[in-house]
Design a protein around this motif. Structure first.
Motif, PDB file in Angstrom:
ATOM      1  N   ASP A 379      72.830  25.427  85.958  1.00 47.28           N
ATOM      2  CA  ASP A 379      72.612  24.085  85.390  1.00 47.28           C
ATOM      3  C   ASP A 379      71.747  24.171  84.140  1.00 47.28           C
ATOM      4  N   LYS A 380      70.734  25.034  84.193  1.00 45.22           N
ATOM      5  CA  LYS A 380      69.834  25.205  83.049  1.00 45.22           C
ATOM      6  C   LYS A 380      70.596  25.801  81.857  1.00 45.22           C
ATOM      7  N   LEU A 381      71.484  26.744  82.122  1.00 44.22           N
ATOM      8  CA  LEU A 381      72.297  27.343  81.052  1.00 44.22           C
ATOM      9  C   LEU A 381      73.176  26.291  80.383  1.00 44.22           C
ATOM     10  N   LEU A 382      73.780  25.421  81.196  1.00 42.61           N
ATOM     11  CA  LEU A 382      74.631  24.362  80.654  1.00 42.61           C
ATOM     12  C   LEU A 382      73.836  23.404  79.778  1.00 42.61           C
ATOM     13  N   ASN A 383      72.617  23.097  80.201  1.00 46.49           N
ATOM     14  CA  ASN A 383      71.788  22.158  79.444  1.00 46.49           C
ATOM     15  C   ASN A 383      71.376  22.720  78.084  1.00 46.49           C
ATOM     16  N   LEU A 384      71.380  24.050  77.960  1.00 49.20           N
ATOM     17  CA  LEU A 384      71.021  24.669  76.682  1.00 49.20           C
ATOM     18  C   LEU A 384      72.117  24.516  75.632  1.00 49.20           C
ATOM     19  N   ILE A 385      73.351  24.300  76.100  1.00 44.09           N
ATOM     20  CA  ILE A 385      74.478  24.177  75.180  1.00 44.09           C
ATOM     21  C   ILE A 385      74.714  22.712  74.875  1.00 44.09           C
ATOM     22  N   ASN A 386      74.732  22.383  73.602  1.00 44.00           N
ATOM     23  CA  ASN A 386      74.917  20.985  73.192  1.00 44.00           C
ATOM     24  C   ASN A 386      76.377  20.580  73.362  1.00 44.00           C
ATOM     25  N   THR A 387      76.692  20.018  74.529  1.00 44.33           N
ATOM     26  CA  THR A 387      78.076  19.624  74.800  1.00 44.33           C
ATOM     27  C   THR A 387      78.287  18.124  74.602  1.00 44.33           C
ATOM     28  N   GLY A 388      77.285  17.440  74.008  1.00 43.74           N
ATOM     29  CA  GLY A 388      77.404  15.995  73.809  1.00 43.74           C
ATOM     30  C   GLY A 388      78.615  15.626  72.974  1.00 43.74           C
ATOM     31  N   ALA A 389      78.837  16.381  71.872  1.00 47.93           N
ATOM     32  CA  ALA A 389      79.983  16.098  71.006  1.00 47.93           C
ATOM     33  C   ALA A 389      81.295  16.308  71.749  1.00 47.93           C
ATOM     34  N   LEU A 390      81.307  17.321  72.625  1.00 45.94           N
ATOM     35  CA  LEU A 390      82.519  17.600  73.401  1.00 45.94           C
ATOM     36  C   LEU A 390      82.786  16.463  74.381  1.00 45.94           C
ATOM     37  N   ARG A 391      81.738  16.012  75.057  1.00 44.74           N
ATOM     38  CA  ARG A 391      81.888  14.924  76.031  1.00 44.74           C
ATOM     39  C   ARG A 391      82.320  13.631  75.358  1.00 44.74           C
ATOM     40  N   ASN A 392      81.855  13.414  74.118  1.00 46.60           N
ATOM     41  CA  ASN A 392      82.167  12.172  73.404  1.00 46.60           C
ATOM     42  C   ASN A 392      83.456  12.257  72.596  1.00 46.60           C
ATOM     43  N   ASN A 393      84.214  13.338  72.803  1.00 43.55           N
ATOM     44  CA  ASN A 393      85.502  13.533  72.116  1.00 43.55           C
ATOM     45  C   ASN A 393      85.372  13.526  70.600  1.00 43.55           C
ATOM     46  N   GLU A 394      84.234  13.994  70.091  1.00 45.83           N
ATOM     47  CA  GLU A 394      84.070  14.107  68.640  1.00 45.83           C
ATOM     48  C   GLU A 394      84.837  15.339  68.145  1.00 45.83           C
ATOM     49  N   THR A 395      85.152  15.314  66.844  1.00 49.14           N
ATOM     50  CA  THR A 395      85.846  16.456  66.247  1.00 49.14           C
ATOM     51  C   THR A 395      84.884  17.635  66.153  1.00 49.14           C
ATOM     52  N   ILE A 396      85.311  18.781  66.689  1.00 45.32           N
ATOM     53  CA  ILE A 396      84.487  19.987  66.664  1.00 45.32           C
ATOM     54  C   ILE A 396      85.276  21.104  65.986  1.00 45.32           C
ATOM     55  N   VAL A 397      84.656  21.759  65.022  1.00 48.90           N
ATOM     56  CA  VAL A 397      85.308  22.849  64.283  1.00 48.90           C
ATOM     57  C   VAL A 397      85.121  24.150  65.046  1.00 48.90           C
TER      58      VAL A 397
END
Length: 464
Positions: A379-397
């Motif tokens: 869980d701690k490892l996951l929190n270190l990765i900024n997945t907010g953009a992924l969760r919000n369906n933002e465009t990611i390069v």
């Protein structure tokens, strides 16, 4: 680069399986298939509607090669935009080769890597960034990389770039028009609106460029180095994370003499764990090489898990030495997240655990042997990765080529902004605007050359 001949390739993985699929694309694809296909109902493939499936036999003169299903796709309603036939046969390697050789003798040629997708691009079925996403989709091995590839293949990224390019192109046209009336000293392009557009483009470009840091690690997996002194439980932790006996575990210090790597998916994100050789002073040549590799892996890792033996932490001198090592790594890698772990806590009393937590800031308690604390660690490892953009369906390069083109476009747009702020003449600004448009076009394929296409599609598998 434009080809109008007929190509064939195995679309499924080579080897024996339940079924195999061969794909043919080209002007004469349906006629060629019709010449060797005998329908059980006497149908002619050339007379059938698009997107229909037909049962019959592939014949080599009077010899039956296999009973197959043939799917017909008529242009332009196909993946490549050409006539396409897909033959589903039994998965025997012999049958696959017999059908392949039959079509080669009848005038087909073997498809090059990615040639079906290249034809889809050349025929306007996909833009270039969507075509590249096809390869990413095939290579995706976790939920996050799959989601990014699907978003790009559906045109999320290219639509955003195309919209910016179109707006910039409209203003560029007005700037160019002004050049034709230079002697009249007129302005067709509203400079205030143009400033607003440039600011908006720069904002979007910065967001896309920044997203690459997340997109790159999601696509390639996040490397995590597990480091510490010998015999603190690094290999046991790796085995606990992977839920298998991947690394050799023993009571003998220095068992791991090389790095051991394996990858798992946590919360849809790929993590590549690296079990390293224990860091200590040693005269063993082989172990010394392993320790040198450990520091190389720390350099490459996105996250460092630094393990200590909880039993040893009761010793004041060991504790002080461990705290010194923590500071050394933090000072050497100030931007790198470090998770500090006290292992073997199942063998400690509550008072001893309380003493450790008071002495070491943000220490994570764990027992790799029993599994205690492993879930909290993931869980701690996951929190270190900024997945907010992924969760919000933002465009990611995720593509390095796109990232490079965006950086160049950003540089040109900053020049345009400087020109506007400085009151630069339209003819000088037009040069920078054209350059920015060029780099936008590179991403979606509106600006291409054969060498670029060759480099991109060479990385595809044959049959796609």
């Amino acid at each position: 680069m434009v080809q109008d001949d007929n190509i064939i390739a195995l679309a499924t993985a080579s080897g024996v399986g339940a079924i195999a699929v061969l794909r043919i694309s080209g002007k004469q694809a349906i006629e060629m298939a019709s010449g060797v296909f005998k329908s059980i109902h006497g149908k002619q493939l050339t007379d059938q509607k698009t997107h229909t499936v037909h049962l019959g036999h592939i014949m080599d003169s009077e010899r039956v090669i296999d009973e197959v299903l043939v799917t017909v796709f008529k242009n332009p309603h196909s993946y490549t935009g050409e006539n396409v036939v897909e033959i589903s046969c039994h998965g025997s390697s012999f049958i696959q080769q017999e059908i392949l050789q039959l079509f080669l003798r009848r005038g087909c040629r073997m498809a090059q890597p990615g040639e079906f997708t290249l034809r889809a691009f050349l025929n306007g079925k996909l833009d270039l960034s969507q075509a590249e996403a096809v390869a990413d989709l095939i290579a995706s091995d976790n939920e996050a990389s799959h989601k990014l590839a699907m978003s790009q293949m559906r045109g999320g990224f290219s639509n955003e770039i195309a919209k910016l390019r179109e707006e910039l192109l409209n203003f560029a046209s007005l700037i160019e028009l002004e050049l034709d009336f230079a002697e009249e000293d007129v302005e067709f392009a509203d400079r205030t609106q143009f400033k607003d557009l440039v600011e908006r483009i720069l904002f979007v470009l910065k967001r896309l460029i920044d997203s690459f840091a997340v997109g790159n690690v999601i696509k390639n997996g996040i490397p995590v180095a597990i480091v510490g002194e010998p015999n603190v439980g690094k290999s046991t932790l790796l085995n606990a994370l992977l839920n298998e006996e991947r690394a050799i575990v023993s009571d003998i210090a220095g068992t791991t003499r090389d790095t051991i790597e394996d990858e798992i998916s946590i919360g849809g994100i790929g993590f590549r764990f690296i079990d390293t050789a224990g860091i200590r002073e040693t005269e063993d040549v082989v172990e010394s090489i392993g320790i040198k590799k450990t520091f190389e892996k720390i350099e490459q890792a996105q996250v460092v898990i630094f393990l200590a033996d909880g039993l040893q932490l009761k010793n004041v001198n060991y504790l002080k030495g461990f705290q010194v090592e923590i500071e050394k790594i933090k000072n050497k890698y100030p931007q790198k997240p470090i998770i500090i772990i006290a292992n073997k806590v199942d063998m400690l009393s509550e008072a001893e655990i309380e003493s450790i937590t008071s002495e070491i800031e943000q220490v994570h308690l764990l027992s790799a042997k029993t599994g205690f604390g492993v879930e909290a660690l993931t869980d701690k490892l996951l929190n270190l990765i900024n997945t907010g953009a992924l969760r919000n369906n933002e465009t990611i390069v995720t593509n390095t080529r796109h990232y490079d083109a965006l950086l160049k476009a950003m540089e040109e747009m900053q020049k345009v902004k400087y020109g506007l702020d400085s009151g630069l003449s339209g003819d000088l600004m037009a040069i920078d605007i054209r350059e920015a448009l060029y780099h936008f076009g590179e991403i979606t394929g509106q600006v291409t050359n054969d060498e670029l296409l060759g480099n991109i599609f060479a990385n595809f598998c044959i049959g796609k």
